[in-house]
Design an enzyme around this catalytic site. Structure first.
Site, mmCIF file in Angstrom:
data_model
loop_
_atom_site.group_PDB
_atom_site.id
_atom_site.type_symbol
_atom_site.label_atom_id
_atom_site.label_comp_id
_atom_site.label_asym_id
_atom_site.label_seq_id
_atom_site.Cartn_x
_atom_site.Cartn_y
_atom_site.Cartn_z
ATOM 1 N N THR A 51 38.000 14.684 55.456
ATOM 2 C CA THR A 51 37.847 13.299 55.888
ATOM 3 C C THR A 51 39.174 12.620 55.708
ATOM 4 O O THR A 51 39.867 12.895 54.724
ATOM 5 C CB THR A 51 36.836 12.568 54.970
ATOM 6 O OG1 THR A 51 35.570 13.196 55.083
ATOM 7 C CG2 THR A 51 36.698 11.101 55.313
ATOM 8 N N SER A 66 38.902 18.160 61.469
ATOM 9 C CA SER A 66 37.757 17.620 60.732
ATOM 10 C C SER A 66 37.568 16.130 60.949
ATOM 11 O O SER A 66 36.627 15.534 60.430
ATOM 12 C CB SER A 66 37.950 17.832 59.234
ATOM 13 O OG SER A 66 38.293 19.149 58.985
ATOM 14 N N THR A 90 36.974 12.487 49.727
ATOM 15 C CA THR A 90 36.785 13.589 50.667
ATOM 16 C C THR A 90 36.107 14.720 49.915
ATOM 17 O O THR A 90 36.194 14.792 48.692
ATOM 18 C CB THR A 90 38.130 14.072 51.251
ATOM 19 O OG1 THR A 90 37.874 15.114 52.210
ATOM 20 C CG2 THR A 90 39.074 14.602 50.185
ATOM 21 N N GLY A 91 35.435 15.582 50.654
ATOM 22 C CA GLY A 91 34.779 16.696 49.983
ATOM 23 C C GLY A 91 33.339 16.825 50.416
ATOM 24 O O GLY A 91 32.952 16.282 51.460
ATOM 25 N N THR A 129 35.425 10.886 59.841
ATOM 26 C CA THR A 129 35.230 12.337 59.742
ATOM 27 C C THR A 129 34.246 12.805 60.794
ATOM 28 O O THR A 129 33.448 12.008 61.313
ATOM 29 C CB THR A 129 34.686 12.714 58.342
ATOM 30 O OG1 THR A 129 34.587 14.134 58.230
ATOM 31 C CG2 THR A 129 33.321 12.114 58.089
ATOM 32 N N GLY A 150 30.275 15.784 50.975
ATOM 33 C CA GLY A 150 29.651 14.461 50.965
ATOM 34 C C GLY A 150 28.183 14.482 50.619
ATOM 35 O O GLY A 150 27.663 13.532 50.044
ATOM 36 N N ARG A 179 22.495 15.088 60.167
ATOM 37 C CA ARG A 179 23.090 14.987 58.820
ATOM 38 C C ARG A 179 24.187 13.921 58.793
ATOM 39 O O ARG A 179 25.036 13.847 59.657
ATOM 40 C CB ARG A 179 23.678 16.348 58.429
ATOM 41 C CG ARG A 179 24.339 16.382 57.058
ATOM 42 C CD ARG A 179 25.839 16.160 57.120
ATOM 43 N NE ARG A 179 26.465 16.428 55.830
ATOM 44 C CZ ARG A 179 27.719 16.090 55.535
ATOM 45 N NH1 ARG A 179 28.470 15.470 56.422
ATOM 46 N NH2 ARG A 179 28.211 16.354 54.351
ATOM 47 N N VAL A 180 24.146 13.108 57.742
ATOM 48 C CA VAL A 180 25.173 12.101 57.506
ATOM 49 C C VAL A 180 25.747 12.361 56.121
ATOM 50 O O VAL A 180 24.994 12.612 55.175
ATOM 51 C CB VAL A 180 24.568 10.680 57.576
ATOM 52 C CG1 VAL A 180 25.550 9.637 57.078
ATOM 53 C CG2 VAL A 180 24.130 10.364 59.005
ATOM 54 N N GLY A 181 27.049 12.306 55.989
ATOM 55 C CA GLY A 181 27.677 12.553 54.696
ATOM 56 C C GLY A 181 27.994 11.269 53.954
ATOM 57 O O GLY A 181 27.412 10.208 54.216
ATOM 58 N N ASP A 182 28.919 11.369 53.037
ATOM 59 C CA ASP A 182 29.292 10.232 52.191
ATOM 60 C C ASP A 182 30.187 9.217 52.902
ATOM 61 O O ASP A 182 30.207 8.037 52.555
ATOM 62 C CB ASP A 182 30.052 10.745 50.949
ATOM 63 C CG ASP A 182 31.295 11.560 51.307
ATOM 64 O OD1 ASP A 182 31.309 12.216 52.381
ATOM 65 O OD2 ASP A 182 32.260 11.552 50.522
HETATM 66 N N1 ASP Z 1 33.033 14.076 53.012
HETATM 67 C C1 ASP Z 1 32.866 14.618 54.336
HETATM 68 C C2 ASP Z 1 31.427 14.846 54.611
HETATM 69 O O1 ASP Z 1 30.751 15.415 53.763
HETATM 70 C C3 ASP Z 1 33.620 15.860 54.586
HETATM 71 C C4 ASP Z 1 34.909 16.020 53.824
HETATM 72 O O2 ASP Z 1 35.562 15.078 53.471
HETATM 73 O O3 ASP Z 1 35.313 17.147 53.556
HETATM 74 O O4 ASP Z 1 30.965 14.519 55.660
#
Ligand code: ASP
Length: 347
Positions: free
Chosen positions: A210, A73, A261-262, A228, A264, A238-241
């Site tokens: 992440t 990941s 993490t999670g 990540t 985002g 797409r862009v996450g957190d």
């Molecule tokens: N936070 C990351 C994202 O959404 C992925 C993750 O940490 O699981 O891009």
């Protein structure tokens, strides 16, 4: 250096000991990061043990995960998007200056957190995205290379064969729960989805992660960062957190730092790491601060999954999580002979 560390810590411990708990086994310097990414923790620890800066430790620690493709990941060859391409998000933040460098949707460059650091050091911007971020990286001397691997090609082919399930589309035709695109928007735009429907449960522990890291070095300086490859089968672009300051990570030299993490897509709507640092600044301990930030998200998204880690200037640290059974994080501080993986049960 050890003497220096203790001189630095002593006054902090005296203040904290009455208010929270004994800090005798929670000394500085400290490295904390999400998941069992212990090689990254060890690298960051090595950097600060040799009097390196928190910023260097965060960059080099997270880079280990980019090379080792932690959990598939982080780094190249993971989380192919709908077109089968791996793209990277990363950020680094300096707690002394509050300077931030980030890249999002970075393509064809493996070393995302180092490119993020270059954004911070060689521009006055905070965030560069997509192909232009790649262009910038090449100008700064980074190598352009293919991020596909046999594994990422296979993952993508399997996903296509399985009618592109799961995916992140909604309110489109053909039905995204059954078919691949191309999709068109449904005519009725204002379909009100329930709290549960607004969340894709497929975004579980298994298909994204992440590395989010906070380091407090022996000078008491704080830095944080993330790296990540985002979410499996994401919509291209797409862009996450992770590359967003206050979402993926946040640090303040007068308080400490937090990393996330999670999911985002959900978490970035709440700036949870900013909230954690602010809570710690008003005296809340790291674990409780993480719980408060998680609770704010679950009010709106009860099914989301994610986790936060945090540490403060007294060397106290903690974590909280939701939607996984247990969340593991890696930590190293002077009271520990090695990197330690700790676990917290999730709400
Ligand atoms: N936070 C990351 C994202 O959404 C992925 C993750 O940490 O699981 O891009």
């Amino acid at each position: 250096m050890a003497t220096y560390v203790h001189m630095f810590l002593l006054p902090v411990c005296i203040i904290v000991v009455f208010r929270i708990v004994s800090c005798t086994d929670h000394l500085l310097p400290l490295v904390i990061n999400t998941w069992q990414f212990s090689n990254a923790t060890a690298k960051a620890w090595d950097v600060i043990s040799k009097d390196g800066s928190a910023l260097d430790a965060v960059e080099q620690g997270c880079s280990v995960c980019e090379v080792q493709q932690c959990d598939g990941s982080v780094g190249y060859g993971g989380s192919p998007d709908e077109n089968g391409e791996t793209t990277l998000d990363a950020m680094i933040m300096d707690g002394i200056t509050h300077d931030v460098g980030s890249v999002a949707d970075l393509r064809r460059v493996k070393t995302a957190i180092s490119v993020a650091r270059s954004v911070m050091e060689y521009t006055q911007h905070t965030l560069l995205v997509g192909d232009q971020a790649t262009q910038f990286a090449i100008e700064m001397g980074f190598k352009e290379e293919d991020l596909h691997t046999n594994k990422s090609r296979q993952m993508w082919q399997d996903w296509k064969k399985g009618n592109c399930q799961p995916n992140y589309r909604q309110n489109v035709t053909p039905d995204p729960k059954k078919s691949c695109g191309p999709y068109k928007p449904n005519k009725a735009r204002k379909i009100k989805l329930s709290k549960e429907q607004r969340y894709n449960k497929e975004v579980g522990e298994g298909n994204h992660d992440t590395i989010g890291m906070v380091v407090i070095d022996s000078m008491g300086n704080v830095a944080g960062g993330t790296s990540t490859n985002g979410a499996n089968h994401k919509v291209p672009g797409r862009v996450g957190d992770s590359p967003i300051a206050g979402a993926g990570a946040y640090v303040d030299n007068t308080i400490g730092g937090a990393a996330a993490t999670g999911d985002g897509g959900v978490m970035m709507r709440f700036l949870p790491t900013y909230q954690v640092v602010e809570s710690m600044g008003s005296g809340v301990d790291p674990t409780s601060a993480c719980k408060l930030a998680i609770n704010r998200i679950t009010k709106y998204y009860p099914n989301f999954s994610g986790a936060l880690v945090a540490a403060n200037l007294s060397g106290m640290y903690g974590a909280a999580c939701h939607g996984f059974s247990t969340f593991h994080y890696s930590i190293r501080s002077p009271g520990m002979a090695n990197v330690t993986v700790e676990a917290v049960p999730c709400s």
